[in-house]
Design an enzyme around this catalytic site. Structure first.
Site, short mmCIF file in Angstrom:
data_model
loop_
_atom_site.label_atom_id
_atom_site.label_comp_id
_atom_site.label_asym_id
_atom_site.label_seq_id
_atom_site.Cartn_x
_atom_site.Cartn_y
_atom_site.Cartn_z
N GLY A 147 0.82 -1.21 0.00
CA GLY A 147 0.00 0.00 0.00
C GLY A 147 0.85 1.25 0.00
N TYR A 153 10.41 2.17 1.51
CA TYR A 153 11.10 0.89 1.70
C TYR A 153 12.57 0.97 1.31
CZ TYR A 153 6.35 -0.92 2.17
OH TYR A 153 5.06 -1.16 2.58
N HIS A 160 10.11 2.68 7.33
CA HIS A 160 10.06 1.24 7.19
C HIS A 160 11.46 0.65 7.06
CE1 HIS A 160 5.80 1.54 5.21
NE2 HIS A 160 5.80 1.87 6.48
#
Length: 214
Positions: A147, A153, A160
């Protein structure tokens, strides 16, 4: 070549399902045999227990792993599990197709791993681990949707962990552990936040990935 795609998304209209359909068409068009275990559609019970076995051992103490080994030795798994196990024995490539939830796989897919990759069948007993694992000589990879956008990332993003770090437990702790040669994961980022045109590009990107490795 035979391919098993274990699909873990409830919505048949989701982008994750569109990726499943892309892979099905890709492999089928090349003359390969594709089997899909659509876990929500089946529906697959993710909870392991005594119902996994046609009979229990004579042990006075119930332990799930011990019963998995016993069932392996006597052919005593339930029909539901025997079917999935037969798929694994027959295929050349395994694909886990799922949305990333809480830095992991959905519970229904984790339940498939717990119940189908049983002690004695997939590891332990007569089988080693890693390169000597039960499924040595077979390939596997993760096809994942997220999402959040890709930027979250990356290294030092402040939010994250990296996507490779997040998927490490699945790639190393599950697939490689039982002998699969694990290909690089394919990830479609931020699928709920992009346009239809961008999703089309993502589908084409997945097809390019499949062409690279198959």
């Amino acid at each position: 070549m035979k391919i098993l795609i274990v699909h873990a998304h409830e919505n048949p209209d989701s982008f994750c399902t569109a990726l499943l359909e892309k892979a099905q068409k890709f492999f089928s068009d090349k003359g390969h045999h594709v089997v899909v275990s659509d876990l929500y559609k089946m529906p697959f019970n993710p909870i392991g227990g005594k119902h996994d076995f046609t009979q229990l051992s004579n042990s006075s103490y119930y332990k799930y792993a011990n019963e998995q080994l016993h069932a392996t030795n006597i052919g005593g798994f339930s029909d539901e599990l025997k079917k999935e196990m037969k798929h694994l024995e027959d295929i050349d490539t395994l694909i886990f197709n799922f949305p990333l939830w809480w830095f992991g796989m959905p519970a229904i897919l984790k339940g498939w791993v717990d119940r189908v990759l049983a002690y004695g069948f997939a590891y332990g007993g007569q089988y080693g681990m890693g390169p000597n694992g039960r499924f040595a000589g077979k390939k596997a990879f993760l096809n994942v949707t997220t999402g959040s956008p890709e930027s979250l990332y990356q290294e030092n993003n402040g939010h994250h962990r990296t996507i490779d770090n997040i998927l490490l437990n699945i790639n190393k702790g599950i697939l490689e552990l039982v002998g699969f040669e694990v290909l690089p994961s394919h990830v479609s980022f931020g699928v709920s936040r992009v346009s239809q045109e961008e999703r089309k590009k993502m589908l084409n990107k997945y097809e390019a990935y499949l062409n690279t490795y198959f």
